[in-house]
Design a protein around this motif. Sequence first.
Motif, PDB file in Angstrom:
ATOM      1  N   GLY A  63       0.284  -1.401   0.391  1.00  0.00           N
ATOM      2  CA  GLY A  63       0.188  -0.092   0.584  1.00  0.00           C
ATOM      3  C   GLY A  63       1.061   1.388  -0.015  1.00  0.00           C
ATOM      4  O   GLY A  63       0.571   2.515   0.451  1.00  0.00           O
ATOM      5  N   LYS A  81      -0.634   6.796  -2.565  1.00  0.00           N
ATOM      6  CA  LYS A  81      -1.418   6.754  -2.456  1.00  0.00           C
ATOM      7  C   LYS A  81      -0.954   7.803  -1.225  1.00  0.00           C
ATOM      8  O   LYS A  81       0.347   8.312  -0.596  1.00  0.00           O
ATOM      9  CB  LYS A  81      -1.482   4.921  -1.730  1.00  0.00           C
ATOM     10  N   ILE A  86      -6.232   7.872  -3.435  1.00  0.00           N
ATOM     11  CA  ILE A  86      -5.165   7.046  -4.404  1.00  0.00           C
ATOM     12  C   ILE A  86      -4.912   7.541  -6.254  1.00  0.00           C
ATOM     13  O   ILE A  86      -6.456   7.802  -6.878  1.00  0.00           O
ATOM     14  CB  ILE A  86      -5.661   5.541  -4.399  1.00  0.00           C
ATOM     15  N   THR A 111     -10.334   4.283  -5.974  1.00  0.00           N
ATOM     16  CA  THR A 111     -10.989   3.675  -5.480  1.00  0.00           C
ATOM     17  C   THR A 111     -10.286   2.225  -5.411  1.00  0.00           C
ATOM     18  O   THR A 111      -9.409   2.170  -5.471  1.00  0.00           O
ATOM     19  CB  THR A 111     -12.196   3.280  -5.756  1.00  0.00           C
ATOM     20  N   ASP A 112     -10.363   1.977  -4.057  1.00  0.00           N
ATOM     21  CA  ASP A 112      -9.780   1.109  -3.524  1.00  0.00           C
ATOM     22  C   ASP A 112     -10.317  -0.281  -4.161  1.00  0.00           C
ATOM     23  O   ASP A 112      -9.598  -0.966  -3.995  1.00  0.00           O
ATOM     24  CB  ASP A 112     -10.034   1.018  -1.564  1.00  0.00           C
ATOM     25  N   ASP A 113     -11.266  -0.324  -4.436  1.00  0.00           N
ATOM     26  CA  ASP A 113     -11.588  -1.370  -5.601  1.00  0.00           C
ATOM     27  C   ASP A 113     -10.948  -1.360  -7.086  1.00  0.00           C
ATOM     28  O   ASP A 113     -10.064  -2.968  -6.740  1.00  0.00           O
ATOM     29  CB  ASP A 113     -12.571  -1.545  -5.404  1.00  0.00           C
ATOM     30  N   TYR A 115      -7.544   0.317  -6.853  1.00  0.00           N
ATOM     31  CA  TYR A 115      -6.690  -0.015  -6.516  1.00  0.00           C
ATOM     32  C   TYR A 115      -6.071  -1.898  -6.252  1.00  0.00           C
ATOM     33  O   TYR A 115      -5.530  -2.275  -6.810  1.00  0.00           O
ATOM     34  CB  TYR A 115      -6.367   0.243  -5.407  1.00  0.00           C
ATOM     35  N   SER A 116      -7.392  -2.212  -5.417  1.00  0.00           N
ATOM     36  CA  SER A 116      -7.170  -3.652  -5.097  1.00  0.00           C
ATOM     37  C   SER A 116      -7.246  -4.526  -6.571  1.00  0.00           C
ATOM     38  O   SER A 116      -6.404  -5.396  -6.430  1.00  0.00           O
ATOM     39  CB  SER A 116      -8.394  -4.075  -4.496  1.00  0.00           C
TER      40      SER A 116
END
Length: 129
Positions: A63, A81, A86, A111-113, A115-116
């Motif tokens: 991260g 980040k 992000i 978004t975090d999604d 990024y994942s």
Amino acid sequence: MSINLSEPIKIVFNEIEIDDYLPSIKFKIDINIKQFTHLLTYSGEIWIDCKVWDRFSKGLNEGKDTTLNDMDDIFIIEIIKNNEFIEFTWSIKRKDPEGNVMTAGYSSKITDDVYSVIRNEFINYPKWW
């Protein structure tokens, strides 16, 4: 082997060659960006040092800010980040022997999604080195 990302832009990395002597991978890259009423398409071939790949994947997994660049430093993906957002950035800059320059780039908050998905695609890429 390939990596397919659909967000924030469509990027496909298709492995076309490997080098055991200087552990590296040659990819054919295809990028399609649709923004407002504009479309940008890029296609090219790049070599990425396996150490750079590992550093990028490790940064994604932890991260942290991380950068993926090819061996000629013409192709760059950065993930930045911080506490507020992000950011995904892609750029290409190519200069020919006559001094003609081609540049293109894209930057977006993700978004975090998203990024994942990016993280999983890179850390799950089957390593041979």
